[in-house]
Scaffold this active site. Structure first.
Site, PDB file in Angstrom:
ATOM      1  N   HIS A 162      -7.522   9.283  10.144  1.00  0.00           N
ATOM      2  CA  HIS A 162      -8.782  10.105   9.922  1.00  0.00           C
ATOM      3  C   HIS A 162      -8.806  10.881   8.603  1.00  0.00           C
ATOM      4  O   HIS A 162      -7.798  11.614   8.571  1.00  0.00           O
ATOM      5  CB  HIS A 162      -9.658  10.542  10.965  1.00  0.00           C
ATOM      6  N   HIS A 170     -12.993   3.929  19.045  1.00  0.00           N
ATOM      7  CA  HIS A 170     -12.176   4.817  19.931  1.00  0.00           C
ATOM      8  C   HIS A 170     -12.421   4.335  21.346  1.00  0.00           C
ATOM      9  O   HIS A 170     -13.480   3.825  21.815  1.00  0.00           O
ATOM     10  CB  HIS A 170     -12.449   6.335  19.722  1.00  0.00           C
ATOM     11  N   GLU A 208     -14.028  12.876   6.448  1.00  0.00           N
ATOM     12  CA  GLU A 208     -15.422  13.021   7.244  1.00  0.00           C
ATOM     13  C   GLU A 208     -15.764  14.302   7.390  1.00  0.00           C
ATOM     14  O   GLU A 208     -16.515  14.759   6.682  1.00  0.00           O
ATOM     15  CB  GLU A 208     -14.838  12.229   8.408  1.00  0.00           C
ATOM     16  N   HIS A 236     -12.613   0.340  13.404  1.00  0.00           N
ATOM     17  CA  HIS A 236     -12.945   1.895  13.850  1.00  0.00           C
ATOM     18  C   HIS A 236     -13.654   2.035  15.151  1.00  0.00           C
ATOM     19  O   HIS A 236     -14.983   2.134  15.064  1.00  0.00           O
ATOM     20  CB  HIS A 236     -13.317   2.740  12.845  1.00  0.00           C
ATOM     21  N   ASP A 283     -17.379   3.840  15.516  1.00  0.00           N
ATOM     22  CA  ASP A 283     -16.606   5.019  16.045  1.00  0.00           C
ATOM     23  C   ASP A 283     -16.683   5.227  17.488  1.00  0.00           C
ATOM     24  O   ASP A 283     -15.751   4.721  18.293  1.00  0.00           O
ATOM     25  CB  ASP A 283     -17.239   6.220  15.243  1.00  0.00           C
ATOM     26  N   ASP A 284     -17.985   5.861  17.925  1.00  0.00           N
ATOM     27  CA  ASP A 284     -18.132   6.230  19.447  1.00  0.00           C
ATOM     28  C   ASP A 284     -19.479   5.699  19.759  1.00  0.00           C
ATOM     29  O   ASP A 284     -20.287   6.667  19.965  1.00  0.00           O
ATOM     30  CB  ASP A 284     -17.939   7.605  19.580  1.00  0.00           C
TER      31      ASP A 284
END
Ligand SMILES: [Zn+2]
Length: 366
Positions: A227, A41, A230, A39, A308-309
């Protein structure tokens, strides 16, 4: 993140809830634990310095919150639990994305993402991208995806990291756009695309609006990894299972609110790509110890920790494992088991899996 002294008991700052074993027991380095990263991005994987350099190159004025965060290394304060907060987060993300304009920038982004992953002990990375936003500058969707896949192939060759791509549709756009992307993703299934995702605000639209797109992806042999769970509760995870036949769930942490749902995820072996630092940064949970890692783990839900980011949340892959150790008292055996979950949940070919899994055993034996 600063380098930690690897001696448990006196190496950590106070108040982090680390198991305080007595003596000078050695702690294994989580960045040496072989794992898969499922995961991450595209834009969110960037190094802060790279965004600053590219902003400079193209004369992009970044929002002050973002440039301050990137310069100081302090992640911006975000709270995405309401729509305004999510919009603010997206605005920062879009600003960073607007710094990627040429094929050369894409190649740099992908190479650096691979280098960072290798440093963190990743042996397999599935990076998630919606090519739509880059397409206008790069000659359309097809050339954009080809540039990305070429970049992934070169980065994999240069760094030795196994690397593939998940094409992700945007929930905020029309479901027909998602179908176009799904067809495109399938067309490149033999050139490095392994899965199809769905991102952005879960509170918008219904998962089933995207069922045709996911059917196209699945029929084309791609894994389904939307997704869910969340920003929205357990029902959003159920929708991903029922309507999109998800084989993996991006996040999925809110499944912890529903024991029957956790049982279902465990029985079906659906991996949740849990990103604890992201959850805290976006206000899904207040503190690292509130992320229900233990609850999900004890219920037998396969978990693949992800960053994630990292650009906006300030921590990368190995940090997520460190967080599990510090805030949830995961032992080295349990961390190794988490790494195995990530490898088994990946699209890596059998030989890569076997190699990584035996690396996990070696780590434990070390
Ligand atoms: Zn995500």
């Amino acid at each position: 993140m600063c380098e930690q002294d690897h001696v448990r008991g006196n190496g950590y700052p106070d108040g982090l809830g680390v198991r305080q074993d007595s003596g000078m027991e050695r702690v294994r380095d989580v960045s040496e634990l072989p794992k898969a990263h499922l995961h991450l991005h595209f834009t969110g994987s960037m190094r802060p310095g790279t965004v600053l350099e590219l902003a400079d190159k193209y004369g992009v004025r970044l929002p002050e919150t973002l440039s301050e965060a990137l310069t100081s290394g302090e992640p911006p304060r975000l709270r995405a639990t309401d729509e305004r907060g999510w919009f603010r987060f997206q605005r920062l993300y879009d600003a960073a994305r607007s710094c990627i304009r040429e094929a050369e920038d894409i190649r740099r982004l992908v190479r650096e993402a691979a280098e960072e992953d290798v440093k963190d002990g990743s042996g397999w990375l599935e990076i998630q991208v919606d090519p739509t936003s880059y397409a206008p500058r790069l000659g359309g969707l097809i050339p954009t995806l080809e540039i990305i896949l070429d970049a992934v192939e070169s980065a994999a060759r240069e760094t030795g990291l196994g690397m593939r791509v998940l094409v992700a549709a945007n929930r905020m756009r029309h479901p027909l756009d998602a179908r176009t992307l799904a067809r495109l993703a399938v067309r490149y299934a033999d050139r490095g695309v392994v899965g199809f995702g769905l991102s952005n605000d879960e509170r918008r639209g219904m998962a089933r609006d995207f069922d045709r797109a996911f059917a196209i992806a699945r029929e084309g042999g791609l894994l389904s990894a939307p997704h869910g769970g969340e920003l929205a509760g357990p029902s959003s995870v159920r929708d991903c299972l029922d309507d999109l036949h998800a084989t993996r769930i991006g996040h999925g942490v809110r499944a912890a609110d529903d024991p029957r749902l956790m049982k279902r995820l465990a029985e079906r072996g659906v991996t949740c790509e849990v990103c604890p630092a992201s959850n805290v940064a976006l206000g899904v949970y207040d503190k690292p110890e509130d992320v229900p890692l233990r609850t999900l783990y004890e219920a037998g839900v396969p978990l693949a920790l992800g960053a994630d980011d990292p650009l906006l949340f300030g921590s990368r892959l190995a940090d997520q494992y460190e967080l599990a150790r510090r805030h949830h008292a995961f032992t080295d055996e349990e961390l190794a088991e988490l790494a195995r979950h990530s490898i088994r949940g990946s699209a890596a070919p059998e030989d890569v899996r076997q190699k990584l899994l035996s690396g996990v055993d070696d780590w434990l034996a070390s």
